[in-house]
Design a protein around this motif. Structure first.
Motif, PDB file in Angstrom:
ATOM      1  N   VAL A 126       0.860  -1.177   0.000  1.00 51.28           N
ATOM      2  CA  VAL A 126       0.000   0.000   0.000  1.00 51.28           C
ATOM      3  C   VAL A 126       0.899   1.230   0.000  1.00 51.28           C
ATOM      4  N   THR A 127       0.672   2.134  -0.945  1.00 49.94           N
ATOM      5  CA  THR A 127       1.511   3.322  -1.084  1.00 49.94           C
ATOM      6  C   THR A 127       0.668   4.581  -0.889  1.00 49.94           C
ATOM      7  N   PRO A 128       0.839   5.267   0.246  1.00 48.16           N
ATOM      8  CA  PRO A 128       0.079   6.515   0.459  1.00 48.16           C
ATOM      9  C   PRO A 128       0.752   7.692  -0.238  1.00 48.16           C
ATOM     10  N   GLY A 129       0.029   8.800  -0.279  1.00 53.30           N
ATOM     11  CA  GLY A 129       0.596  10.055  -0.767  1.00 53.30           C
ATOM     12  C   GLY A 129       0.916  10.090  -2.238  1.00 53.30           C
ATOM     13  N   THR A 130       0.067   9.482  -3.070  1.00 53.15           N
ATOM     14  CA  THR A 130       0.337   9.461  -4.513  1.00 53.15           C
ATOM     15  C   THR A 130      -0.243  10.658  -5.242  1.00 53.15           C
ATOM     16  N   GLY A 131      -0.956  11.517  -4.563  1.00 55.20           N
ATOM     17  CA  GLY A 131      -1.598  12.659  -5.208  1.00 55.20           C
ATOM     18  C   GLY A 131      -3.065  12.415  -5.463  1.00 55.20           C
ATOM     19  N   ASP A 132      -3.377  11.229  -5.973  1.00 56.57           N
ATOM     20  CA  ASP A 132      -4.776  10.875  -6.219  1.00 56.57           C
ATOM     21  C   ASP A 132      -5.335  10.009  -5.111  1.00 56.57           C
ATOM     22  N   GLY A 133      -4.553   9.780  -4.066  1.00 56.41           N
ATOM     23  CA  GLY A 133      -5.013   8.953  -2.963  1.00 56.41           C
ATOM     24  C   GLY A 133      -3.988   7.909  -2.595  1.00 56.41           C
ATOM     25  N   VAL A 134      -4.467   6.770  -2.090  1.00 52.71           N
ATOM     26  CA  VAL A 134      -3.616   5.679  -1.641  1.00 52.71           C
ATOM     27  C   VAL A 134      -3.642   4.584  -2.702  1.00 52.71           C
ATOM     28  N   LEU A 135      -2.474   4.184  -3.148  1.00 51.45           N
ATOM     29  CA  LEU A 135      -2.365   3.191  -4.209  1.00 51.45           C
ATOM     30  C   LEU A 135      -2.215   1.798  -3.598  1.00 51.45           C
ATOM     31  N   VAL A 136      -3.105   0.895  -3.984  1.00 49.89           N
ATOM     32  CA  VAL A 136      -3.079  -0.488  -3.508  1.00 49.89           C
ATOM     33  C   VAL A 136      -2.537  -1.372  -4.626  1.00 49.89           C
ATOM     34  N   HIS A 137      -1.475  -2.126  -4.307  1.00 50.22           N
ATOM     35  CA  HIS A 137      -0.844  -3.032  -5.268  1.00 50.22           C
ATOM     36  C   HIS A 137      -1.307  -4.466  -4.975  1.00 50.22           C
ATOM     37  N   PHE A 138      -1.658  -5.190  -6.001  1.00 50.38           N
ATOM     38  CA  PHE A 138      -2.166  -6.555  -5.842  1.00 50.38           C
ATOM     39  C   PHE A 138      -1.197  -7.585  -6.413  1.00 50.38           C
ATOM     40  N   ALA A 139      -1.342  -8.813  -5.908  1.00 46.13           N
ATOM     41  CA  ALA A 139      -0.459  -9.896  -6.333  1.00 46.13           C
ATOM     42  C   ALA A 139      -0.578 -10.187  -7.820  1.00 46.13           C
ATOM     43  N   ASP A 140      -1.713  -9.868  -8.424  1.00 46.83           N
ATOM     44  CA  ASP A 140      -1.905 -10.130  -9.858  1.00 46.83           C
ATOM     45  C   ASP A 140      -1.364  -9.010 -10.742  1.00 46.83           C
ATOM     46  N   GLY A 141      -0.705  -8.019 -10.115  1.00 46.79           N
ATOM     47  CA  GLY A 141      -0.096  -6.929 -10.867  1.00 46.79           C
ATOM     48  C   GLY A 141      -0.967  -5.703 -11.041  1.00 46.79           C
ATOM     49  N   ARG A 142      -2.246  -5.805 -10.712  1.00 44.94           N
ATOM     50  CA  ARG A 142      -3.143  -4.662 -10.851  1.00 44.94           C
ATOM     51  C   ARG A 142      -2.949  -3.657  -9.715  1.00 44.94           C
ATOM     52  N   GLN A 143      -3.454  -2.452  -9.924  1.00 39.38           N
ATOM     53  CA  GLN A 143      -3.391  -1.398  -8.923  1.00 39.38           C
ATOM     54  C   GLN A 143      -4.719  -0.654  -8.891  1.00 39.38           C
ATOM     55  N   GLU A 144      -5.098  -0.190  -7.696  1.00 37.71           N
ATOM     56  CA  GLU A 144      -6.302   0.633  -7.557  1.00 37.71           C
ATOM     57  C   GLU A 144      -6.029   1.734  -6.532  1.00 37.71           C
ATOM     58  N   THR A 145      -6.759   2.832  -6.645  1.00 36.89           N
ATOM     59  CA  THR A 145      -6.546   3.984  -5.779  1.00 36.89           C
ATOM     60  C   THR A 145      -7.780   4.264  -4.933  1.00 36.89           C
ATOM     61  N   PHE A 146      -7.549   4.609  -3.641  1.00 39.68           N
ATOM     62  CA  PHE A 146      -8.641   4.891  -2.704  1.00 39.68           C
ATOM     63  C   PHE A 146      -8.294   6.099  -1.851  1.00 39.68           C
ATOM     64  N   ASP A 147      -9.338   6.681  -1.269  1.00 48.29           N
ATOM     65  CA  ASP A 147      -9.132   7.781  -0.323  1.00 48.29           C
ATOM     66  C   ASP A 147      -8.729   7.261   1.048  1.00 48.29           C
ATOM     67  N   LEU A 148      -9.205   6.053   1.394  1.00 49.12           N
ATOM     68  CA  LEU A 148      -8.851   5.446   2.677  1.00 49.12           C
ATOM     69  C   LEU A 148      -8.732   3.937   2.496  1.00 49.12           C
ATOM     70  N   VAL A 149      -7.626   3.380   2.991  1.00 48.13           N
ATOM     71  CA  VAL A 149      -7.415   1.931   3.012  1.00 48.13           C
ATOM     72  C   VAL A 149      -7.281   1.506   4.467  1.00 48.13           C
ATOM     73  N   VAL A 150      -8.126   0.571   4.873  1.00 50.81           N
ATOM     74  CA  VAL A 150      -8.128   0.067   6.248  1.00 50.81           C
ATOM     75  C   VAL A 150      -7.520  -1.333   6.242  1.00 50.81           C
ATOM     76  N   GLY A 151      -6.413  -1.488   6.938  1.00 52.77           N
ATOM     77  CA  GLY A 151      -5.761  -2.787   7.038  1.00 52.77           C
ATOM     78  C   GLY A 151      -6.351  -3.592   8.178  1.00 52.77           C
TER      79      GLY A 151
END
Length: 372
Positions: A126-151
């Motif tokens: 999980v990478t915060p501070g990307t400008g558009d929100g928090v970037l979530v990296h997945f094992a399948d190579g995809r990525q998605e962006t959110f305003d809040l990620v709760v672990g």
């Protein structure tokens, strides 16, 4: 505009968070690395406490359904000496519902309800501070962006490194888990010994605990102090070898008690890890943790209850909007840290006494929490 919110993990805490948001008509994305609902066993029974887990179920609108499924009789506790002598036999009153038991699968199914879980979506980073929100990296190579990620992804959280460098450390206590099925029919003597709830036997630096689940299923836990590599010369996939090793470790205990180990067909290795008692982190916008990901502590009944209430409280605060997202999460973290530290101290001290050189210390723990 509603915030883009994701929760990682479908344990009791993550599902409580998602279910309460859903109840308030706030969209939430749930990610789970398991490929399907039944990819692995859901685990044993849980006791949901008044003011903690039960309060979370109330916030989710599921308290009555929980009470209908729960087993108040599961609060019963029997303590035996290593020679098989019955030391304590506590049974709850018919109206006692302070900590009724429920199977994890039943609880999970209740919380899942209408939620749309994305199975097989393992988070790697999980990478915060990307400008558009928090970037979530997945094992399948995809990525998605959110305003809040709760672990809410447990002891070995992939979200935690985004806010904290801490990793769990070994407590010095290991558990070997096995189970018995159809115990009332196939093992009636063991069923009577265990009773309607749990049974525990405490020895020097080791104990043996049996806990009823529904449907005649009993979970058995052998807990003992040992180095992390105690099994270096043992094939843990060899049930006969594990059983022989455990019977040697518990040599001299009553044959009736050891029958719980003799009848176990499969054994699972569960070394107990914890995070620091006062684990906190500098607030990171867009990322937070709850449950074991935030405050992993000894498994003495508090962890799941705390996770559920934390998830429900955070969801309610977010749904109340349009308050500032960052301020809402900051306030949540402050409350969580204070409550979790209290319980981490209690459970850490409890583990020290329940697996100790002095078995009487374990019995004293029971006396402190149950009526005579």
């Amino acid at each position: 505009m509603r915030h883009r919110i994701a929760v990682v993990g479908t344990g009791p805490g993550g599902l409580s968070f998602a279910r309460v948001l859903h109840r308030h008509d706030h969209p939430v994305t749930v990610f789970e690395r398991d490929p399907s609902l039944d990819a692995r066993p859901p685990g044993g029974t849980l006791d949901l406490h008044e003011g903690l887990g039960q309060l979370a179920m109330e916030k989710a609108g599921l308290l009555m359904e929980f009470l209908a499924l729960s087993r108040p009789e599961g609060q019963a506790m029997r303590i035996l000496d290593t020679d098989g002598t019955l030391l304590r036999d506590w049974r709850p009153r018919p109206d006692e519902r302070a900590n009724p038991e429920i199977d994890r699968k039943q609880l999970r199914d209740l919380l899942l309800g209408p939620l749309d879980v994305q199975w097989g979506r393992g988070v790697t980073q999980v990478t915060p501070g990307t400008g558009d929100g928090v970037l979530v990296h997945f094992a399948d190579g995809r990525q998605e962006t959110f305003d809040l990620v709760v672990g809410a992804d447990g002891a070995w959280s992939r979200v935690r490194p985004a806010v904290s460098p801490e990793t769990p450390h070994y407590t010095g206590v290991t558990a070997m888990e096995t189970s018995l099925d159809d115990v009332d029919t196939r093992h009636p003597d063991l069923a009577r010994m265990v009773g309607e709830g749990s049974m525990a036997v405490y020895g020097v630096n080791r104990n043996l605990v049996a806990q009823r689940n529904s449907g005649g299923h009993v979970k058995v836990y052998a807990q003992f102090r040992a180095p992390l590599d105690w099994h270096a010369h043992l094939d843990l996939s060899d049930a006969e070898a594990v059983r022989s090793s455990l019977l040697s470790l518990y040599e001299g205990w009553a044959p009736a008690v050891l029958e719980l180990l003799r009848q176990g067909a499969v054994f699972a290795h569960r070394p107990l890890y914890v995070l620091p008692v006062s684990h906190t982190w500098p607030h990171v916008p867009g990322v937070t943790l709850l449950g074991d990901a935030a405050h992993l502590m000894p498994p003495l009944g508090a962890g799941a209850n705390l996770a559920m209430l934390e998830g429900a409280e955070l969801a309610e605060a977010l749904a109340a909007g349009p308050a500032d997202l960052d301020a809402t999460v900051r306030a949540f973290e402050e409350r969580m840290w204070a409550r979790a530290e209290k319980w981490a101290k209690i459970t850490t001290a409890g583990l020290e006494r329940l697996v100790s050189p002095n078995p009487a210390a374990a019995l004293a723990v029971f006396e402190e929490v149950q009526p005579s």
